[in-house]
Design a protein around this motif. Structure first.
Motif, PDB file in Angstrom:
ATOM      1  N   ALA A  62      45.595  42.171  89.624  1.00 43.57           N
ATOM      2  CA  ALA A  62      45.053  42.970  90.722  1.00 43.57           C
ATOM      3  C   ALA A  62      43.846  43.770  90.270  1.00 43.57           C
ATOM      4  N   THR A  98      45.692  42.177  99.395  1.00 39.63           N
ATOM      5  CA  THR A  98      45.355  43.598  99.237  1.00 39.63           C
ATOM      6  C   THR A  98      43.968  43.807  98.643  1.00 39.63           C
ATOM      7  N   ASN A 117      50.109  46.508  97.056  1.00 39.08           N
ATOM      8  CA  ASN A 117      50.463  45.223  96.454  1.00 39.08           C
ATOM      9  C   ASN A 117      51.867  45.275  95.868  1.00 39.08           C
ATOM     10  N   ASN A 143      48.430  40.056  96.117  1.00 39.18           N
ATOM     11  CA  ASN A 143      47.220  40.628  95.516  1.00 39.18           C
ATOM     12  C   ASN A 143      45.965  40.122  96.207  1.00 39.18           C
TER      13      ASN A 143
END
Length: 443
Positions: free
Chosen positions: A340, A415, A310, A412
């Motif tokens: 995240a 990922t 990320n 984010n």
């Protein structure tokens, strides 16, 4: 399943390589607060104009100033609207320590005019007017030379109608004459070239005045016919000749501008800001990784992998878009780390709920990611909407924060959902569909 996983993994590797290439080809640029430099607030002097006319003049001024700055080699210094007055502009110059030349370049209107000389020189304006019966006819006008080093000026009486204007120029470049003195070489448009040729042919041996911003640069004698190109003398240094060429190429400003505020940021302060920002980011990242590994065991490794990718995607995106990283941008990146971690926690808890319900590892993964995805989209969309308002109504610093956060949220979402899922699928493939996932205690 293994073949699909291999394709997804190769896709991720391609993204990693592309991100590394983007960062290498276009390194992330640092803003004023991280690199040091000069910040200027400019006011456009628009008088007796309607709000619509003021907006047009200010926007035209902004575009011309950007062209001048780009020609000066400072493409990372965009000119932005500033404040609520509607006639103020903000421009920042990272890495610039001496703003005197920049201020002169920006404040010069760049209005070029070429006149026939009727009389002169005189030592003062009063003397010139007295020589013409104390009153100049409408066909004549007065102009003075630029002040010399000793402070003296010469005054000339000119024909009031210019022969050539700056708008007639096709190009202007700095050059050197036969005596190696700096000059500004120019090229005229086709119509202006024909007009200028007729004028110089009829006035060989007479003087002509080159006037920029109501000041005479030089009063040369026409020695031969000039067609579509020539040279403007009068610059004391190569920098002066270059600045004149830049102003003539970018066009004349529609209104005068003044510097209402100048702020200097020392490079040492920028280095301290970088150090503090990196320390904050590293501390946040280390704490997040440690918490994920301790609480979620092997699943924490998946989250860490997603978190690192990320960060790489965020930096690559900022580099590709030509964004300038500032302190608020670092704050947005640090907040992205928290978002995240929050996304991975949400996914992992959903998976643990499915495991408590007695589902197999593969079924729990599928259900956990599916149920968490809608919630993740909702939270990310609401934050992006907030950032859009910050971007359109905030100051430049707030816009930097909003831009970094939006890019971080988008990377984010990719990922946390895609990268984590690929890592879990490899774990399931390796351990078997019925083996327990290493995701901490399910109860």
């Amino acid at each position: 399943m293994k073949r699909t996983l291999i394709r997804k993994t190769l896709f991720l590797l391609a993204i990693v390589l592309a991100s590394g290439f983007a960062i290498f080809r276009a390194p992330l640029r640092l803003g004023l607060d991280l690199r040091g430099g000069v910040s200027l607030i400019l006011r456009v002097k628009v008088e007796d104009a309607s709000p619509e006319q003021q907006r047009e003049v200010v926007e035209q001024t902004r575009q011309i100033l950007e062209r001048r700055i780009n020609a000066f080699g400072l493409s990372e210094s965009p000119v932005q609207a500033y404040g609520s007055r509607g006639n103020e502009l903000l421009v920042q110059f990272p890495g610039i320590t001496d703003a005197s030349r920049i201020k002169t370049l920006l404040q010069s209107r760049g209005v070029l005019e070429w006149y026939s000389v009727a009389d002169g020189p005189y030592r003062s304006e009063r003397e010139a007017i007295a020589a013409h019966g104390a009153v100049l006819p409408p066909t004549l006008k007065m102009a003075a030379t630029k002040p010399a080093a000793a402070g003296g000026q010469s005054w000339y009486v000119l024909e009031s109608r210019p022969i050539v204007r700056g708008t007639d120029l096709r190009d202007a470049r700095v050059a050197a004459d036969t005596m190696e003195q700096p000059v500004t070489a120019f090229t005229l448009s086709q119509d202006a070239a024909a007009r200028f040729e007729r004028y110089t042919e009829a006035n060989i041996g007479h003087r002509t005045a080159i006037v920029v911003d109501e000041q005479i640069l030089s009063v040369p004698v026409i020695e031969d016919v000039i067609r579509d190109s020539g040279q403007i003398r009068g610059a004391r240094t190569p920098e002066e000749a270059e600045d004149l060429a830049i102003n003539l190429r970018s066009g004349a400003l529609p209104a005068a501008i003044e510097v209402v505020e100048q702020t200097m940021v020392e490079a040492s302060l920028g280095a301290d800001s970088i150090r503090a920002g990196l320390q904050a980011g590293a501390a946040g990242l280390a704490a997040a990784v440690a918490a994920m590994l301790l609480y979620y065991r092997w699943a924490g490794v998946n989250a860490t992998l997603a978190l690192l990718l990320n960060g790489a995607l965020l930096i690559a995106a900022l580099s590709c878009f030509g964004a300038v990283l500032t302190l608020p941008g670092i704050a947005g990146a640090v907040l992205t780390i928290g978002m995240a971690v929050d996304s991975n926690v949400l996914i992992f808890e959903r998976i643990r709920e499915e495991l408590r319900a007695g589902k197999s590892s593969s079924a729990a993964l599928a259900a956990g990611f599916s149920k968490a995805f809608a919630t993740l989209v909702d939270t990310h969309v609401t934050t992006v909407v907030s950032c859009i308002f910050l971007f359109f109504f905030g100051t430049p610093a707030v816009k930097g924060f909003a831009t970094t956060l939006v890019i971080g949220l988008l990377t984010n979402l990719f990922t946390s959902v895609f990268v984590s899922r690929v890592a879990f699928d490899w774990e399931v493939l390796k351990r078997g569909r019925t083996s327990a996932l290493s995701i901490g205690m399910p109860g």
